[in-house]
Design an enzyme around this catalytic site. Sequence first.
Site, PDB file in Angstrom:
ATOM      1  N   GLU A   1      -9.353 -10.968  -7.844  1.00 18.39           N
ATOM      2  CA  GLU A   1      -8.420  -9.846  -7.656  1.00 18.39           C
ATOM      3  C   GLU A   1      -7.252  -9.926  -8.637  1.00 18.39           C
ATOM      4  O   GLU A   1      -6.785  -8.895  -9.133  1.00 18.39           O
ATOM      5  CB  GLU A   1      -7.923  -9.827  -6.210  1.00 18.39           C
ATOM      6  CG  GLU A   1      -9.023  -9.430  -5.223  1.00 18.39           C
ATOM      7  CD  GLU A   1      -8.595  -9.474  -3.769  1.00 18.39           C
ATOM      8  OE1 GLU A   1      -9.443  -9.200  -2.907  1.00 18.39           O
ATOM      9  OE2 GLU A   1      -7.409  -9.775  -3.482  1.00 18.39           O
TER      10      GLU A   1
ATOM     11  N   ARG B   1       2.810  -6.296   9.013  1.00 21.52           N
ATOM     12  CA  ARG B   1       2.062  -5.166   9.571  1.00 21.52           C
ATOM     13  C   ARG B   1       2.638  -4.724  10.919  1.00 21.52           C
ATOM     14  O   ARG B   1       2.709  -3.529  11.197  1.00 21.52           O
ATOM     15  CB  ARG B   1       0.574  -5.504   9.661  1.00 21.52           C
ATOM     16  CG  ARG B   1      -0.107  -5.378   8.297  1.00 21.52           C
ATOM     17  CD  ARG B   1      -1.480  -5.992   8.272  1.00 21.52           C
ATOM     18  NE  ARG B   1      -2.260  -5.572   7.105  1.00 21.52           N
ATOM     19  CZ  ARG B   1      -3.392  -6.166   6.741  1.00 21.52           C
ATOM     20  NH1 ARG B   1      -3.877  -7.184   7.431  1.00 21.52           N
ATOM     21  NH2 ARG B   1      -4.044  -5.743   5.673  1.00 21.52           N
TER      22      ARG B   1
ATOM     23  N   LYS C   1       0.825  -1.213   0.000  1.00 24.05           N
ATOM     24  CA  LYS C   1       0.000   0.000   0.000  1.00 24.05           C
ATOM     25  C   LYS C   1       0.866   1.274   0.000  1.00 24.05           C
ATOM     26  O   LYS C   1       2.076   1.208   0.249  1.00 24.05           O
ATOM     27  CB  LYS C   1      -0.939  -0.048   1.214  1.00 24.05           C
ATOM     28  CG  LYS C   1      -1.961  -1.206   1.147  1.00 24.05           C
ATOM     29  CD  LYS C   1      -2.951  -1.136   2.314  1.00 24.05           C
ATOM     30  CE  LYS C   1      -3.993  -2.244   2.249  1.00 24.05           C
ATOM     31  NZ  LYS C   1      -5.013  -2.116   3.330  1.00 24.05           N
TER      32      LYS C   1
ATOM     33  N   THR D   1      -5.188  -7.224  10.655  1.00 23.13           N
ATOM     34  CA  THR D   1      -5.554  -5.976   9.968  1.00 23.13           C
ATOM     35  C   THR D   1      -5.087  -4.755  10.771  1.00 23.13           C
ATOM     36  O   THR D   1      -4.571  -3.794  10.197  1.00 23.13           O
ATOM     37  CB  THR D   1      -7.091  -5.924   9.784  1.00 23.13           C
ATOM     38  OG1 THR D   1      -7.501  -7.120   9.117  1.00 23.13           O
ATOM     39  CG2 THR D   1      -7.505  -4.719   8.956  1.00 23.13           C
TER      40      THR D   1
ATOM     41  N   PHE E   1     -15.751   2.854   6.947  1.00 26.19           N
ATOM     42  CA  PHE E   1     -14.381   3.278   6.623  1.00 26.19           C
ATOM     43  C   PHE E   1     -14.100   3.309   5.116  1.00 26.19           C
ATOM     44  O   PHE E   1     -12.988   3.606   4.691  1.00 26.19           O
ATOM     45  CB  PHE E   1     -13.360   2.377   7.340  1.00 26.19           C
ATOM     46  CG  PHE E   1     -13.505   0.901   7.019  1.00 26.19           C
ATOM     47  CD1 PHE E   1     -13.004   0.355   5.849  1.00 26.19           C
ATOM     48  CD2 PHE E   1     -14.143   0.051   7.913  1.00 26.19           C
ATOM     49  CE1 PHE E   1     -13.135  -0.994   5.562  1.00 26.19           C
ATOM     50  CE2 PHE E   1     -14.281  -1.311   7.639  1.00 26.19           C
ATOM     51  CZ  PHE E   1     -13.769  -1.830   6.453  1.00 26.19           C
TER      52      PHE E   1
ATOM     53  N   TYR F   1     -12.122  -2.436  -3.847  1.00 24.51           N
ATOM     54  CA  TYR F   1     -12.628  -2.618  -2.481  1.00 24.51           C
ATOM     55  C   TYR F   1     -14.160  -2.572  -2.427  1.00 24.51           C
ATOM     56  O   TYR F   1     -14.727  -2.310  -1.361  1.00 24.51           O
ATOM     57  CB  TYR F   1     -12.019  -1.570  -1.548  1.00 24.51           C
ATOM     58  CG  TYR F   1     -10.641  -1.943  -1.020  1.00 24.51           C
ATOM     59  CD1 TYR F   1     -10.455  -3.085  -0.241  1.00 24.51           C
ATOM     60  CD2 TYR F   1      -9.531  -1.145  -1.268  1.00 24.51           C
ATOM     61  CE1 TYR F   1      -9.202  -3.432   0.259  1.00 24.51           C
ATOM     62  CE2 TYR F   1      -8.269  -1.478  -0.769  1.00 24.51           C
ATOM     63  CZ  TYR F   1      -8.117  -2.622  -0.003  1.00 24.51           C
ATOM     64  OH  TYR F   1      -6.885  -2.956   0.498  1.00 24.51           O
TER      65      TYR F   1
ATOM     66  N   ASN G   1      -2.004   0.271   6.722  1.00 18.19           N
ATOM     67  CA  ASN G   1      -1.524  -1.009   7.258  1.00 18.19           C
ATOM     68  C   ASN G   1      -0.673  -1.818   6.286  1.00 18.19           C
ATOM     69  O   ASN G   1      -0.620  -3.033   6.343  1.00 18.19           O
ATOM     70  CB  ASN G   1      -2.693  -1.832   7.828  1.00 18.19           C
ATOM     71  CG  ASN G   1      -3.707  -2.223   6.790  1.00 18.19           C
ATOM     72  OD1 ASN G   1      -3.556  -1.881   5.618  1.00 18.19           O
ATOM     73  ND2 ASN G   1      -4.733  -2.945   7.192  1.00 18.19           N
TER      74      ASN G   1
ATOM     75  N   HIS H   1      -2.062  -5.471   1.396  1.00 16.89           N
ATOM     76  CA  HIS H   1      -3.324  -6.188   1.156  1.00 16.89           C
ATOM     77  C   HIS H   1      -2.983  -7.613   0.760  1.00 16.89           C
ATOM     78  O   HIS H   1      -1.972  -7.843   0.090  1.00 16.89           O
ATOM     79  CB  HIS H   1      -4.111  -5.533   0.002  1.00 16.89           C
ATOM     80  CG  HIS H   1      -5.217  -6.414  -0.503  1.00 16.89           C
ATOM     81  ND1 HIS H   1      -6.453  -6.458   0.116  1.00 16.89           N
ATOM     82  CD2 HIS H   1      -5.259  -7.342  -1.502  1.00 16.89           C
ATOM     83  CE1 HIS H   1      -7.215  -7.357  -0.517  1.00 16.89           C
ATOM     84  NE2 HIS H   1      -6.516  -7.900  -1.496  1.00 16.89           N
TER      85      HIS H   1
HETATM   86  P1  ADP Z   1      -7.649  -7.065   5.530  1.00 17.43           P
HETATM   87  O1  ADP Z   1      -6.889  -6.033   4.715  1.00 17.43           O
HETATM   88  O2  ADP Z   1      -6.835  -7.534   6.703  1.00 17.43           O
HETATM   89  O3  ADP Z   1      -8.180  -8.194   4.693  1.00 17.43           O
HETATM   90  P2  ADP Z   1     -10.387  -6.062   5.601  1.00 17.43           P
HETATM   91  O4  ADP Z   1     -10.591  -6.789   4.321  1.00 17.43           O
HETATM   92  O5  ADP Z   1     -11.339  -6.310   6.711  1.00 17.43           O
HETATM   93  O6  ADP Z   1      -8.904  -6.307   6.185  1.00 17.43           O
HETATM   94  O7  ADP Z   1     -10.417  -4.498   5.333  1.00 17.43           O
HETATM   95  C1  ADP Z   1      -9.804  -3.950   4.173  1.00 17.43           C
HETATM   96  C2  ADP Z   1      -8.994  -2.745   4.578  1.00 17.43           C
HETATM   97  O8  ADP Z   1      -9.874  -1.737   5.064  1.00 17.43           O
HETATM   98  C3  ADP Z   1      -8.003  -2.979   5.726  1.00 17.43           C
HETATM   99  O9  ADP Z   1      -6.774  -3.495   5.299  1.00 17.43           O
HETATM  100  C4  ADP Z   1      -7.866  -1.597   6.302  1.00 17.43           C
HETATM  101  O10 ADP Z   1      -6.945  -0.827   5.539  1.00 17.43           O
HETATM  102  C5  ADP Z   1      -9.258  -1.033   6.125  1.00 17.43           C
HETATM  103  N1  ADP Z   1     -10.038  -1.222   7.350  1.00 17.43           N
HETATM  104  C6  ADP Z   1     -10.617  -2.348   7.793  1.00 17.43           C
HETATM  105  N2  ADP Z   1     -11.250  -2.170   8.947  1.00 17.43           N
HETATM  106  C7  ADP Z   1     -11.105  -0.859   9.258  1.00 17.43           C
HETATM  107  C8  ADP Z   1     -11.528  -0.027  10.327  1.00 17.43           C
HETATM  108  N3  ADP Z   1     -12.252  -0.516  11.335  1.00 17.43           N
HETATM  109  N4  ADP Z   1     -11.154   1.271  10.301  1.00 17.43           N
HETATM  110  C9  ADP Z   1     -10.428   1.769   9.285  1.00 17.43           C
HETATM  111  N5  ADP Z   1      -9.971   1.032   8.234  1.00 17.43           N
HETATM  112  C10 ADP Z   1     -10.306  -0.260   8.224  1.00 17.43           C
HETATM  113 MG    MG Z   2      -9.605  -8.193   3.189  1.00 17.02          MG
END
Ligand code: ADP
Ligand code: MG
Length: 142
Positions: A128, A104, A11, A93, A59, A51, A114, A117
């Site tokens: 994807e 991370r 990212k 996450t 968010f 996304y 973070n 992805h």
């Molecule tokens: P991951 O990337 O671990 O698969 P998710 O698919 O749940 O996590 O979410 C996609 C992305 O959205 C996360 O990597 C993070 O950047 C963002 N995100 C997820 N949950 C939150 C939250 N509660 N607040 C802010 N950003 C979030």
């Molecule tokens: Mg995800």
Amino acid sequence: MAIQRTLSIIKPDAVAKNVIGKIYSRFESNGLKVIASKMAWLSPQEAGEFYGVHKERPFFKDLVSFMISGPVMIQVLEGEDAITKNRDLMGATDPKKAEPGTIRADFAESIDANAVHGSDAEETARGEIAFFFPAMNVYAGR
Ligand code: ADP
Ligand code: MG
């Protein structure tokens, strides 16, 4: 276990920190091979579509803004159990909850920024990968 492919994105925060090589090194030293890669600066439309599964989440807007804040490095990783292996290397996450030694935990600041992805299942990995790479740009087995 089977050989799988997964989509990974470094990212904008991690690209800006100049740690692409360090993150690639984690993939390579854990049996994941980079079989396609490109740097891109996503448009709002591209980030929003990628996304799309999160579009009703509170968010979503911040997530899209963050993902278009700078260039990203996008890659297909291949290896034994690649989807789970990449998720394990990434960590939770929220970097504050990520296991020490994960990408991370080591490179990310916050749940928004973070670092990486990774696809979460075979079906999402297929979708994807196809979103970013035409099949002719995936160089498996060459
Ligand atoms: P991951 O990337 O671990 O698969 P998710 O698919 O749940 O996590 O979410 C996609 C992305 O959205 C996360 O990597 C993070 O950047 C963002 N995100 C997820 N949950 C939150 C939250 N509660 N607040 C802010 N950003 C979030
Ligand atoms: Mg995800």
